[in-house]
Design a protein around this motif. Structure first.
Motif, PDB file in Angstrom:
ATOM      1  N   LYS A  58      39.273  20.090  34.321  1.00 37.44           N
ATOM      2  CA  LYS A  58      38.948  21.500  34.010  1.00 37.44           C
ATOM      3  C   LYS A  58      38.634  21.637  32.516  1.00 37.44           C
ATOM      4  CE  LYS A  58      39.962  22.912  38.126  1.00 37.44           C
ATOM      5  NZ  LYS A  58      40.001  24.044  38.943  1.00 37.44           N
ATOM      6  N   THR A  59      37.856  22.665  32.201  1.00 34.28           N
ATOM      7  CA  THR A  59      37.512  22.937  30.800  1.00 34.28           C
ATOM      8  C   THR A  59      37.959  24.353  30.446  1.00 34.28           C
ATOM      9  OG1 THR A  59      35.619  21.453  30.932  1.00 34.28           O
ATOM     10  CG2 THR A  59      35.639  23.032  29.116  1.00 34.28           C
ATOM     11  N   VAL A  60      38.690  24.435  29.344  1.00 31.04           N
ATOM     12  CA  VAL A  60      39.201  25.725  28.841  1.00 31.04           C
ATOM     13  C   VAL A  60      38.484  26.030  27.534  1.00 31.04           C
ATOM     14  CG1 VAL A  60      41.254  26.941  27.980  1.00 31.04           C
ATOM     15  CG2 VAL A  60      41.466  25.345  29.913  1.00 31.04           C
ATOM     16  N   ALA A  61      37.903  27.235  27.420  1.00 31.27           N
ATOM     17  CA  ALA A  61      37.221  27.633  26.178  1.00 31.27           C
ATOM     18  C   ALA A  61      37.998  28.747  25.494  1.00 31.27           C
ATOM     19  CB  ALA A  61      35.803  28.103  26.476  1.00 31.27           C
ATOM     20  N   ASN A  62      38.352  28.533  24.230  1.00 34.69           N
ATOM     21  CA  ASN A  62      39.020  29.555  23.417  1.00 34.69           C
ATOM     22  C   ASN A  62      37.979  30.315  22.621  1.00 34.69           C
ATOM     23  OD1 ASN A  62      41.807  29.183  23.911  1.00 34.69           O
ATOM     24  ND2 ASN A  62      41.834  27.356  22.621  1.00 34.69           N
ATOM     25  N   LEU A  63      37.882  31.623  22.861  1.00 33.14           N
ATOM     26  CA  LEU A  63      36.940  32.478  22.108  1.00 33.14           C
ATOM     27  C   LEU A  63      37.750  33.575  21.433  1.00 33.14           C
ATOM     28  CD1 LEU A  63      35.009  31.184  24.313  1.00 33.14           C
ATOM     29  CD2 LEU A  63      33.703  33.263  24.134  1.00 33.14           C
ATOM     30  N   PHE A  64      37.936  33.439  20.131  1.00 31.19           N
ATOM     31  CA  PHE A  64      38.751  34.406  19.389  1.00 31.19           C
ATOM     32  C   PHE A  64      37.867  35.175  18.416  1.00 31.19           C
ATOM     33  CE2 PHE A  64      43.357  33.743  20.262  1.00 31.19           C
ATOM     34  CZ  PHE A  64      43.182  32.899  21.350  1.00 31.19           C
ATOM     35  N   PHE A  65      37.656  36.465  18.729  1.00 36.51           N
ATOM     36  CA  PHE A  65      36.845  37.328  17.871  1.00 36.51           C
ATOM     37  C   PHE A  65      37.713  38.036  16.832  1.00 36.51           C
ATOM     38  CE2 PHE A  65      34.559  36.693  21.776  1.00 36.51           C
ATOM     39  CZ  PHE A  65      33.278  36.414  21.339  1.00 36.51           C
ATOM     40  N   THR A  71      48.663  32.310  19.071  1.00 37.53           N
ATOM     41  CA  THR A  71      48.098  32.389  20.425  1.00 37.53           C
ATOM     42  C   THR A  71      47.026  31.323  20.622  1.00 37.53           C
ATOM     43  OG1 THR A  71      48.483  34.762  20.241  1.00 37.53           O
ATOM     44  CG2 THR A  71      47.171  34.008  22.114  1.00 37.53           C
ATOM     45  N   ARG A  72      46.138  31.190  19.640  1.00 34.89           N
ATOM     46  CA  ARG A  72      45.049  30.221  19.782  1.00 34.89           C
ATOM     47  C   ARG A  72      45.581  28.791  19.845  1.00 34.89           C
ATOM     48  NH1 ARG A  72      40.700  27.177  17.725  1.00 34.89           N
ATOM     49  NH2 ARG A  72      42.205  26.444  16.212  1.00 34.89           N
ATOM     50  N   ALA A  73      46.496  28.460  18.905  1.00 38.24           N
ATOM     51  CA  ALA A  73      47.026  27.090  18.883  1.00 38.24           C
ATOM     52  C   ALA A  73      47.819  26.800  20.149  1.00 38.24           C
ATOM     53  CB  ALA A  73      47.896  26.895  17.648  1.00 38.24           C
ATOM     54  N   SER A  74      48.602  27.776  20.630  1.00 36.83           N
ATOM     55  CA  SER A  74      49.447  27.481  21.791  1.00 36.83           C
ATOM     56  C   SER A  74      48.632  27.374  23.069  1.00 36.83           C
ATOM     57  CB  SER A  74      50.591  28.488  21.923  1.00 36.83           C
ATOM     58  OG  SER A  74      50.082  29.766  22.160  1.00 36.83           O
ATOM     59  N   PHE A  75      47.544  28.147  23.202  1.00 35.14           N
ATOM     60  CA  PHE A  75      46.679  27.963  24.377  1.00 35.14           C
ATOM     61  C   PHE A  75      46.046  26.562  24.333  1.00 35.14           C
ATOM     62  CE2 PHE A  75      46.426  32.532  25.668  1.00 35.14           C
ATOM     63  CZ  PHE A  75      46.556  32.336  27.026  1.00 35.14           C
ATOM     64  N   GLU A  76      45.632  26.126  23.147  1.00 32.16           N
ATOM     65  CA  GLU A  76      45.004  24.803  23.039  1.00 32.16           C
ATOM     66  C   GLU A  76      46.024  23.699  23.370  1.00 32.16           C
ATOM     67  OE1 GLU A  76      43.000  24.001  19.338  1.00 32.16           O
ATOM     68  OE2 GLU A  76      42.598  21.920  19.886  1.00 32.16           O
ATOM     69  N   ILE A  77      47.213  23.815  22.806  1.00 29.88           N
ATOM     70  CA  ILE A  77      48.249  22.804  23.083  1.00 29.88           C
ATOM     71  C   ILE A  77      48.588  22.810  24.575  1.00 29.88           C
ATOM     72  CG2 ILE A  77      50.702  22.273  22.692  1.00 29.88           C
ATOM     73  CD1 ILE A  77      50.245  23.298  19.765  1.00 29.88           C
ATOM     74  N   ALA A  78      48.745  24.015  25.136  1.00 28.56           N
ATOM     75  CA  ALA A  78      49.110  24.121  26.562  1.00 28.56           C
ATOM     76  C   ALA A  78      48.040  23.468  27.441  1.00 28.56           C
ATOM     77  CB  ALA A  78      49.280  25.596  26.937  1.00 28.56           C
ATOM     78  N   ALA A  79      46.778  23.769  27.175  1.00 32.20           N
ATOM     79  CA  ALA A  79      45.694  23.218  28.010  1.00 32.20           C
ATOM     80  C   ALA A  79      45.639  21.702  27.885  1.00 32.20           C
ATOM     81  CB  ALA A  79      44.365  23.851  27.598  1.00 32.20           C
ATOM     82  N   LYS A  80      45.806  21.188  26.664  1.00 33.60           N
ATOM     83  CA  LYS A  80      45.753  19.726  26.463  1.00 33.60           C
ATOM     84  C   LYS A  80      46.945  19.035  27.113  1.00 33.60           C
ATOM     85  CE  LYS A  80      42.798  19.519  22.398  1.00 33.60           C
ATOM     86  NZ  LYS A  80      42.717  19.441  20.937  1.00 33.60           N
ATOM     87  N   ARG A  81      48.115  19.676  27.073  1.00 29.67           N
ATOM     88  CA  ARG A  81      49.293  19.069  27.718  1.00 29.67           C
ATOM     89  C   ARG A  81      49.096  18.946  29.228  1.00 29.67           C
ATOM     90  NH1 ARG A  81      54.234  21.237  24.176  1.00 29.67           N
ATOM     91  NH2 ARG A  81      53.796  19.804  22.484  1.00 29.67           N
ATOM     92  N   MET A  82      48.158  19.730  29.784  1.00 30.52           N
ATOM     93  CA  MET A  82      47.921  19.678  31.228  1.00 30.52           C
ATOM     94  C   MET A  82      46.642  18.930  31.556  1.00 30.52           C
ATOM     95  SD  MET A  82      49.071  23.575  31.915  1.00 30.52           S
ATOM     96  CE  MET A  82      49.330  23.471  33.662  1.00 30.52           C
ATOM     97  N   GLY A  83      46.095  18.236  30.571  1.00 34.19           N
ATOM     98  CA  GLY A  83      44.968  17.344  30.838  1.00 34.19           C
ATOM     99  C   GLY A  83      43.600  17.986  30.812  1.00 34.19           C
ATOM    100  N   ALA A  84      43.493  19.254  30.367  1.00 31.57           N
ATOM    101  CA  ALA A  84      42.177  19.920  30.343  1.00 31.57           C
ATOM    102  C   ALA A  84      41.370  19.472  29.133  1.00 31.57           C
ATOM    103  CB  ALA A  84      42.366  21.437  30.290  1.00 31.57           C
ATOM    104  N   ASP A  85      40.045  19.614  29.243  1.00 33.51           N
ATOM    105  CA  ASP A  85      39.187  19.543  28.056  1.00 33.51           C
ATOM    106  C   ASP A  85      39.202  20.934  27.428  1.00 33.51           C
ATOM    107  OD1 ASP A  85      38.380  16.886  28.509  1.00 33.51           O
ATOM    108  OD2 ASP A  85      36.957  17.588  30.027  1.00 33.51           O
ATOM    109  N   VAL A  86      39.200  20.977  26.095  1.00 37.13           N
ATOM    110  CA  VAL A  86      39.305  22.276  25.403  1.00 37.13           C
ATOM    111  C   VAL A  86      38.152  22.429  24.419  1.00 37.13           C
ATOM    112  CG1 VAL A  86      40.737  23.732  23.906  1.00 37.13           C
ATOM    113  CG2 VAL A  86      41.828  22.245  25.606  1.00 37.13           C
TER     114      VAL A  86
END
Ligand code: CP
Length: 324
Positions: A58-65, A71-86
């Motif tokens: 799966k691919t997770v995209a962080n878009l922060f306007f 929030t941004r760092a923890s979503f990235e860490i969370a997604a990577k800990r579950m094997g996603a591309d970020v």
């Protein structure tokens, strides 16, 4: 197309979470399941230790306007800990600066097979509008919607309270500060209300008080001592200066701290085992005494650690191997 009601948009026909736009309208069993899942990812010391392959492929995209650290760092860490591309799109150098609309940015990334969009935006309802337009397999997670809602912050606050206090029914929770402009306060209040909190108090200077109709069930107060008396949980909020045009009537700096700052002295009014929370970013010496923020009653770093576990639980619910 008219903007939909976000609470109706976020569940599938069979009641599973597809988007997370708001805590409003999510029932206690769903919130409890997310808290339980997050709890299962934490060690006894409160660190998220579990890694998984639940988002492999799966691919997770962080878009922060808007700006973000936690929030941004923890979503990235969370997604990577579950094997996603970020993918972290740097909005300052993205084609939105050349006039591309946010929806066209979303369609572009969707064509690259992004599965989950994590979005923070200052324009109210942006995430809901995007959720109405994405393909069926795509999920949208609200990482901060104007002054309206910040649901994963609300969930991590619930998890932090539950881990320290065990339940919600017997608690008095006091939120102090700029409640009027706070998406954190709104999501915390929605979550606490659904979980059956004993009493919820919202304390602000009169000019920063919320509209009572937007905070059903809460006691809205202007006197901090009254708000702190016997409280089990005290959450300080910063003044959201970026959302306030006219600052007349808002005490600044030292004056604010004297009237509305949470300090060791003032915490003597609260329950002896009260915990102190702050969503961050903190203004030390304004809404909270610096040594209190670092002291034994503070659970501020626990909130941050719990944020990774909550975001793992939410990502798993909308895009994990058991989600579809
Ligand atoms: N609590 C919170 O949303 O922090 P950030 O703005 O750093 O993400």
């Amino acid at each position: 197309m008219p903007i939909a009601n976000p609470s109706e948009l976020q569940l599938t026909a069979d009641g599973r979470l597809r988007h997370l736009l708001t805590l409003h309208g999510l029932d206690r069993s769903l919130l409890t399941a997310l808290l339980d899942q997050a709890e299962s990812l934490l060690s006894a010391k409160g660190e998220p230790v579990v890694r998984s392959d639940a988002l492999r492929g799966k691919t997770v995209a962080n878009l922060f306007f808007e700006s973000s650290t936690r929030t941004r760092a923890s979503f990235e860490i969370a997604a990577k800990r579950m094997g996603a591309d970020v993918v972290n799109l740097d909005i300052r150098t993205s084609s939105t600066t050349k006039g591309e609309t946010i929806l066209d940015t979303i369609y572009t990334l969707q064509a690259m097979h992004v599965d989950v969009f994590v979005i923070r935006a200052g324009d109210a309802g942006t995430q809901t509008d995007i959720a109405m337009h994405v393909d069926d397999h795509v999920s949208v997670l609200n990482a901060g919607d104007s002054n309206i809602s910040h649901p994963t912050q609300g969930l991590l606050d619930l998890l932090t309270i539950r881990r320290h206090k065990g339940n919600f029914e017997d608690l008095t929770v006091t939120i102090v500060g700029d409640v009027a402009h706070s998406r954190v306060a709104r999501s915390a209040a929605e979550g606490l209300s659904t979980m059956g909190v004993g009493e919820m108090r919202l304390v602000s200077p009169p000019s920063l008080a919320p509209e009572p109709a937007t905070m059903p069930g809460a006691k809205i107060l202007t006197d901090l001592d009254e708000g702190l008396r016997g409280a089990d949980v005290v959450m300080a909020l910063r003044i959201q200066k970026e959302r306030i045009q006219d600052r007349d009537g808002i005490p600044d700096g030292d004056a604010y701290f004297r009237e509305y700052g949470i300090s060791h002295e003032r915490m003597k009014l609260a329950s002896p085992d009260a915990i102190v929370m702050h969503p961050g970013p903190m203004n030390r010496g304004v809404e909270i005494e610096s040594s209190l923020a670092d002291g034994p009653s503070s659970v501020i770093t626990d909130q941050v650690a719990n944020g990774v576990a909550i975001r793992m639980a939410v990502l798993d619910a909308v895009a994990g191997s058991k989600s579809k």
